[in-house]
Write a protein that holds these residues in place. Structure first.
Motif, PDB file in Angstrom:
ATOM      1  N   TYR A   1       0.808  -1.206  -0.095  1.00 45.42           N
ATOM      2  CA  TYR A   1       0.078  -0.054  -0.179  1.00 45.42           C
ATOM      3  C   TYR A   1       0.874   1.283  -0.039  1.00 45.42           C
ATOM      4  O   TYR A   1       1.949   1.360   0.781  1.00 45.42           O
TER       5      TYR A   1
ATOM      6  N   THR B   1      -8.017  -0.705  -0.334  1.00 50.39           N
ATOM      7  CA  THR B   1      -9.254  -1.242  -0.832  1.00 50.39           C
ATOM      8  C   THR B   1      -8.965  -2.184  -2.155  1.00 50.39           C
ATOM      9  O   THR B   1      -9.830  -3.017  -2.835  1.00 50.39           O
ATOM     10  N   LYS B   2      -7.850  -2.203  -2.529  1.00 49.49           N
ATOM     11  CA  LYS B   2      -7.331  -2.937  -3.793  1.00 49.49           C
ATOM     12  C   LYS B   2      -6.193  -4.027  -3.276  1.00 49.49           C
ATOM     13  O   LYS B   2      -5.292  -4.501  -4.138  1.00 49.49           O
ATOM     14  N   GLU B   3      -6.475  -4.637  -2.137  1.00 45.96           N
ATOM     15  CA  GLU B   3      -5.698  -5.911  -1.624  1.00 45.96           C
ATOM     16  C   GLU B   3      -5.609  -7.059  -2.357  1.00 45.96           C
ATOM     17  O   GLU B   3      -4.560  -7.490  -2.526  1.00 45.96           O
TER      18      GLU B   3
ATOM     19  N   SER C   1     -13.960  -2.373  12.418  1.00 47.97           N
ATOM     20  CA  SER C   1     -14.213  -2.067  11.012  1.00 47.97           C
ATOM     21  C   SER C   1     -15.370  -3.218  10.720  1.00 47.97           C
ATOM     22  O   SER C   1     -14.927  -4.222  10.851  1.00 47.97           O
TER      23      SER C   1
ATOM     24  N   LEU D   1     -16.599  -3.374   7.792  1.00 48.81           N
ATOM     25  CA  LEU D   1     -16.325  -3.653   6.032  1.00 48.81           C
ATOM     26  C   LEU D   1     -16.830  -4.968   5.889  1.00 48.81           C
ATOM     27  O   LEU D   1     -17.556  -5.274   4.785  1.00 48.81           O
TER      28      LEU D   1
ATOM     29  N   SER E   1     -14.591  -9.065  -0.697  1.00 50.62           N
ATOM     30  CA  SER E   1     -13.233  -8.496  -0.960  1.00 50.62           C
ATOM     31  C   SER E   1     -12.663  -9.160  -2.425  1.00 50.62           C
ATOM     32  O   SER E   1     -11.446  -8.865  -2.631  1.00 50.62           O
TER      33      SER E   1
END
Lengths: 250, 250
Positions: free
Chosen positions: A34, A56-58, A134, A136, B245
């Protein structure tokens, strides 16, 4: 064998990295992470190739790492703290199922819980829980149940991701849940920017924590019933019969 | 100002120490610790003065460190893993109340939970609890309640001190408690001698773990309901909606 090191670089400053982590980065052709974490190590490994993907682009980041490794490069995927604590290690194994020819080596590091604890004093000396606020990827009901069970069992609790723009009141909600079982006078602490510029720490009561604003770079510690403040430090004793441990004390 | 570094040296091998920990030891006149840990670092800092006290003499060890610091020496008190996780940091602050002229700096390290997790794969990616099965300073009823609450809340659980001569059946008792809420097929792992000669790891089910003999140098990991085995590794996904994800995944 194509190799990827999944490296926890610690809280931030180079010195908090393990010798093994530094050696892995030195041994790598490409360092991927990151953007923010790559910037933390860039100056120390300036001869390396660096690749970054935004938050968020893991999954894309994992695929990028495996694709680079398949080219025969030695790759380091870096995470702040420990790669295995809310880090990329798990996702790397999941995505890695499609890349059987790539070997993964996980290199542990100092996570925010232990790095922050060292700044506050010694809050995690006894049994503790790590909980991310979190929601998410985790239903809030699950998080709420964990906060309640951890509080009822008198665990020291360390909260990751205590806040964000969308979740500004989550820490307050968490404190209200904890106060169903924990005394409002319970000793707590917060640490922001652990091991980075602008590191800040504060010790306070659970009641005060409830009305404290924190950001996403803050780690929050809530003591157990034995935790006390000693000269401004947050200290949890080793057990519930501390006196027992003082037979030879002056 | 008289100074004591309280240093977590990590699981064992020199490489797993942070750069900061190694620098602190280099900066010290005296290195104090439990005999076993002192032997782990002696060869790398052979020019230092070393002082040791046996296990169960922790308070004496702290007093020894403060007395050395009061002589004007720079002292490192070393602990395996992280000094703040079942380590000496807390006791140093407690004993330190009698030594206001001595400054303590806690230097975090890789604790057995994160060091062992890296060997097993990625078991601690999501919310987890650390619980010590030692009832030397904690009533067993308290430990039992924590095991039950942690299991009911579906935490990943990492057990320290899972066994000893006197407590040979504690892991079995703990597994029976966990199986009240966790599926007997839950993926578990054990790691012995993390980062030391004779490091060994094994992934198994909770039912199998119940009947596995471990020693005091073993760290035990019990997964949550989402933890799975991937090519022999123990992997916990980041949340409960993992698919969420993977929007950009191939």
């Amino acid at each position: 064998m194509n190799k990827i090191y999944v490296v926890g670089i610690g809280p931030g400053e180079y010195e908090q990295m393990t010798v093994k982590a530094a050696n892995a980065l030195r041994d790598s052709d490409v360092i991927i992470g990151y953007t923010v974490y790559v910037d933390l190590v860039k100056e120390y490994f300036s001869d390396k190739e660096f690749l970054t993907t935004p938050m968020t682009k893991e999954v894309d980041r994992c695929i990028l790492a495996f694709d680079e490794a398949m080219k025969g490069k030695t790759v380091s995927m870096i995470c702040s703290g420990d790669a295995g604590v809310y880090g990329m290690a798990g996702l790397m194994y999941e995505v890695g199922e499609k890349y059987p020819d790539v070997e993964l080596e996980i290199i542990p590091g100092v996570t925010a819980a232990t790095g922050g604890a060292a700044v506050l004093g010694a809050p995690l000396i006894h049994d503790f829980c790590l909980i991310s606020l979190s929601d998410l990827l985790t239903p809030w009901e699950k998080i709420e149940a964990r906060i309640l069970h951890a509080s009822e069992a008198d665990f020291v609790i360390c909260l990751y991701n205590p806040s964000s723009r969308k979740r500004h009141d989550y820490l307050q909600k968490a404190c209200d849940l904890m106060m169903r079982y924990k005394n409002p006078e319970t000793v707590c602490g917060i640490v922001a920017n652990i091991g980075r510029d602008g590191e800040q720490q504060q010790v306070m009561t659970l009641r005060e924590l409830r009305d404290t604003k924190v950001d996403m770079f803050t780690t929050v510690f809530i003591g157990n019933s034995q935790t006390r403040e000693i000269n401004g430090k947050m200290v949890t004793p080793r057990g519930y019969q501390a006196k027992k441990s003082y037979p030879k004390s002056k």
